[in-house]
Design a protein around this motif. Sequence first.
Motif, PDB file in Angstrom:
ATOM      1  N   MET A 183       0.807  -1.209   0.000  1.00  0.00           N
ATOM      2  CA  MET A 183       0.000   0.000   0.000  1.00  0.00           C
ATOM      3  C   MET A 183       0.848   1.270   0.000  1.00  0.00           C
ATOM      4  N   ASN A 184       2.046   1.168  -0.516  1.00  0.00           N
ATOM      5  CA  ASN A 184       2.952   2.313  -0.546  1.00  0.00           C
ATOM      6  C   ASN A 184       3.799   2.205  -1.810  1.00  0.00           C
ATOM      7  N   LEU A 185       4.806   3.040  -1.892  1.00  0.00           N
ATOM      8  CA  LEU A 185       5.743   2.969  -3.004  1.00  0.00           C
ATOM      9  C   LEU A 185       6.660   1.760  -2.862  1.00  0.00           C
TER      10      LEU A 185
ATOM     11  N   TYR B 263       5.509  10.769 -14.159  1.00  0.00           N
ATOM     12  CA  TYR B 263       5.519   9.567 -13.329  1.00  0.00           C
ATOM     13  C   TYR B 263       4.448   8.578 -13.766  1.00  0.00           C
ATOM     14  N   PHE B 264       4.672   7.322 -13.386  1.00  0.00           N
ATOM     15  CA  PHE B 264       3.753   6.241 -13.723  1.00  0.00           C
ATOM     16  C   PHE B 264       3.807   5.186 -12.629  1.00  0.00           C
ATOM     17  N   GLY B 265       2.762   4.361 -12.546  1.00  0.00           N
ATOM     18  CA  GLY B 265       2.734   3.341 -11.520  1.00  0.00           C
ATOM     19  C   GLY B 265       1.859   2.175 -11.911  1.00  0.00           C
ATOM     20  N   SER B 266       1.912   1.140 -11.087  1.00  0.00           N
ATOM     21  CA  SER B 266       1.118  -0.056 -11.360  1.00  0.00           C
ATOM     22  C   SER B 266       0.649  -0.664 -10.052  1.00  0.00           C
TER      23      SER B 266
ATOM     24  N   LYS C  98      -0.617   7.657  -6.656  1.00  0.00           N
ATOM     25  CA  LYS C  98      -0.992   8.664  -5.664  1.00  0.00           C
ATOM     26  C   LYS C  98       0.226   9.094  -4.850  1.00  0.00           C
ATOM     27  N   LYS C  99       1.006   8.142  -4.386  1.00  0.00           N
ATOM     28  CA  LYS C  99       2.184   8.447  -3.564  1.00  0.00           C
ATOM     29  C   LYS C  99       3.242   9.205  -4.375  1.00  0.00           C
ATOM     30  N   LEU C 100       3.409   8.836  -5.652  1.00  0.00           N
ATOM     31  CA  LEU C 100       4.362   9.560  -6.498  1.00  0.00           C
ATOM     32  C   LEU C 100       3.903  11.003  -6.686  1.00  0.00           C
TER      33      LEU C 100
END
Length: 396
Positions: free
Chosen positions: A311-313, A336-339, A348-350
Amino acid sequence: MELKGKVHYVGVNDRTKALFENLWPLPYGVSYNSYLIADDEMVALIDTVDVAFFEVYLKKIRSVIGDRKIDYLIINHMEPDHSGSISLIKQYYPDIVLVGNKKTFDMVEGYYGLTGDRYVVGEGDFLKIGHHNLRFYLIPMVHWPETMVTFDETEGILFSGDAFGCFGALNGGCIDKNINTDIYWNEMRRYYSNIVGKFGNPVQKALQKCSGLPIKMICSTHGPVWEENIPQVVDMYDKMSRYEGEEGVVIVYGTMYGNTEELAEAIAEELSAQGIKNIIMHNASYTHHSFILSDIFKYKGLIVGCTTYNMNLYPEIQSLLDKVAAREMKNRIMGYFGSFTWASAAVKKLGEYTEKLKFEVVGNPVEMKQTMKADNYLQAKALAKAMADRLKADRK
């Protein structure tokens, strides 16, 4: 090794230490530089070396001055890799006078418990060593509060402490014109970004203070003695301390099973298609953060991505971004990008980190659920194009 005008190099090389400050890798080793002014009338030692190398250090000193006494020890910087031999030097040369500023001596007493003869200097004070006139300039927070430089007005030599230093042991010679300096340019950027990077404003003030000096040689405490390449060295420190980046993009990502990496590759492909040639990709779990920080200092663009983790980076990305934030960098452009698999958090964290970093954000963040899909690929291309367009807008 005599440099000029009875000024000698008496530094040592460390080819065994794995991590500088127990943090930063040393693939080429590191030197601890010390200098000896062996004038006909007096002798002055400028900075010392890591205490582990004291035996060879003392041999080098004695090979120059024999049984002569050392009159002064000038302390430009108190970090232990340069001050570590002060206590032993004091034992072998009990009448030596320590030279430093007020903050220097607070640390001399705190680290080594030394009192006795001292010469406290302030801004612009001088000391005459035979025919050598030494002038002192305070450069606090480059990169400790007590740091100063010593300028030999007679020979035009700036003894600069850690300023203008770099990683890398010295292989044979020590003056730049006598050695191949290829490895030291990237190692200078890595040294600056890892060690000094937070202190851009103090470095700028130090550069301005020294700009009027007729410098013919720079003798730092790490790396080569600079004579032939002084303009390039000063220019690098100037640009890095102003956080001036070249056109290019660092893509750094954290991935567990390769899906996030696939998204990073798609972004890199589109950046290339858009005419961006300098694209550096780093898997944050594979490349030591020391090298990633160096590249972020070099290039304007930064695109960061990772998977959600607890639930975090992803931990390696969070650790890296903490290091970037600690350096208070400016003038960077970020996307930025995430998965995620079952709970979205990385993007969200980024986004929260972009507020902390205060970088200019371009494009829309890309969020991928589980694996790459057609819409994710198009979003990645759009993010890359937004970054490329922004970088190309700065072309002159």
